[in-house]
Design an enzyme around this catalytic site. Sequence first.
Site, PDB file in Angstrom:
ATOM      1  CG  ASP A  21      -1.898   1.009   1.010  1.00 20.77           C
ATOM      2  OD1 ASP A  21      -2.301   1.473  -0.146  1.00 20.77           O
ATOM      3  OD2 ASP A  21      -2.476   1.416   2.117  1.00 20.77           O
ATOM      4  CG  ASN A  23       1.811   1.592  -5.282  1.00 22.09           C
ATOM      5  OD1 ASN A  23       2.696   1.332  -4.416  1.00 22.09           O
ATOM      6  ND2 ASN A  23       1.103   0.547  -6.051  1.00 22.09           N
ATOM      7  CD1 TRP A  26       7.231   6.568  -3.283  1.00 20.26           C
ATOM      8  CD2 TRP A  26       6.728   6.793  -5.142  1.00 20.26           C
ATOM      9  NE1 TRP A  26       8.386   6.543  -3.880  1.00 20.26           N
ATOM     10  CE2 TRP A  26       7.992   6.734  -5.325  1.00 20.26           C
ATOM     11  CE3 TRP A  26       5.931   7.079  -6.583  1.00 20.26           C
ATOM     12  CZ2 TRP A  26       8.984   6.803  -6.421  1.00 20.26           C
ATOM     13  CZ3 TRP A  26       6.877   6.972  -7.650  1.00 20.26           C
ATOM     14  CH2 TRP A  26       8.353   6.950  -7.625  1.00 20.26           C
ATOM     15  CG  HIS A  38      -0.739   2.123  -9.255  1.00 19.13           C
ATOM     16  ND1 HIS A  38      -0.773   1.882  -8.067  1.00 19.13           N
ATOM     17  CD2 HIS A  38      -1.831   2.710  -9.624  1.00 19.13           C
ATOM     18  CE1 HIS A  38      -2.015   2.432  -7.457  1.00 19.13           C
ATOM     19  NE2 HIS A  38      -2.510   2.915  -8.548  1.00 19.13           N
ATOM     20  CD1 TRP A  70     -13.472  -5.229  -8.506  1.00 17.68           C
ATOM     21  CD2 TRP A  70     -12.767  -4.660 -10.365  1.00 17.68           C
ATOM     22  NE1 TRP A  70     -12.863  -6.419  -9.133  1.00 17.68           N
ATOM     23  CE2 TRP A  70     -12.659  -5.842 -10.478  1.00 17.68           C
ATOM     24  CE3 TRP A  70     -12.715  -3.896 -11.530  1.00 17.68           C
ATOM     25  CZ2 TRP A  70     -11.859  -6.720 -11.207  1.00 17.68           C
ATOM     26  CZ3 TRP A  70     -12.308  -4.476 -12.784  1.00 17.68           C
ATOM     27  CH2 TRP A  70     -11.726  -5.945 -12.586  1.00 17.68           C
ATOM     28  CG  LEU A 132       9.056 -17.152  -3.857  1.00 18.81           C
ATOM     29  CD1 LEU A 132       9.104 -17.083  -2.154  1.00 18.81           C
ATOM     30  CD2 LEU A 132       9.282 -15.709  -4.077  1.00 18.81           C
ATOM     31  NE  ARG A 195      -7.577   0.679   5.859  1.00 16.37           N
ATOM     32  CZ  ARG A 195      -7.530   1.933   5.816  1.00 16.37           C
ATOM     33  NH1 ARG A 195      -7.572   2.622   7.113  1.00 16.37           N
ATOM     34  NH2 ARG A 195      -7.212   3.013   4.848  1.00 16.37           N
ATOM     35  CB  ILE A 196      -6.882  -7.423   7.577  1.00 18.18           C
ATOM     36  CG1 ILE A 196      -6.617  -7.615   9.037  1.00 18.18           C
ATOM     37  CG2 ILE A 196      -6.735  -8.465   6.735  1.00 18.18           C
ATOM     38  CD1 ILE A 196      -5.190  -7.920   9.400  1.00 18.18           C
TER      39      ILE A 196
END
Length: 254
Positions: A21, A23, A26, A38, A70, A132, A195-196
């Site tokens: 989170d 972008n 920034w 982004h 969205w 990975l 927060r999640i």
Amino acid sequence: MATPANENNALLPQHVAVVMDGNGRWAKKRLLPRTAGHKAGVDATRRLVELSVKKGVRYLTIFAFSSENWNRPAHEVSSLMALFVSTLNAEVDKLDAQGVRIRFIGDRSRFASNLQDGIAAAERTTATNTRLCLNVAVNYGGRWDIVNAVREFANRLIDGLIEVADINEQSLGDALSLAGMPDPDLFIRTGGEQRISNFLLWQVAYTELFFTDALWPDFDEAAYDQALRWYASRQRRFGKTGEQVESGHVARVR
Ligand code: IPE
Ligand code: IPE
Ligand code: MG
């Protein structure tokens, strides 16, 4: 969910989950459009993957687009979609060369067919890699994930394939997006919010939560190391007492 999270308090997380989170902020700080943020975020994501491979993290799950994103302005949504397509095309071979297996979690049915094709091709190309496991959450929501699993159970029940007693934490977990992978040990969220945001709701039950003010494009090796050091300093108790954990107590409630 087949394997529980790191119950041995290992110093390195096996599975890291990241809410990338910040972008937009920034970009705003630099008087640039949000889309520039982004794009810079993609560079930070590439760095995160390379660093995860280098450090020996086995599973990395990143939140790229939530089911709620969205609701952003249409031009931002469409530029994000275009960025996904171009990033996929540009990165898959590099990921493959690093031994990264890429998987997508979330409802992909809403994406344009070229994006759906790119997603399927990336999964196919990297399917046998084991260094990975990179899970990219796109059009993902933790509630969607749980509802999806519950629907599957309802159908199996109606078809007489299972009984009510067959629904338990293990079997429900096995119907979720990250089935077969350990739950995240470490959750990192950049951008200062604590927060999640509907990320992996079920799977973060015992995850260590790390929040940093760093904006996603600025998240570099020093920032990652800070999160990993913090993780290594946590005592994971899973309901036990600190003394039990210190003495290596292994009894399980379940
Ligand atoms: C995260 O950065 C990227 C996505 C949600 C796609 P944001 O775009 O949410 O950045 P901020 O929170 O507005 O700074
Ligand atoms: C969470 O970030 C989703 C992603 C990073 C993809 P948001 O910027 O959408 O979260 P909120 O809206 O601030 O909670
Ligand atoms: Mg945000």
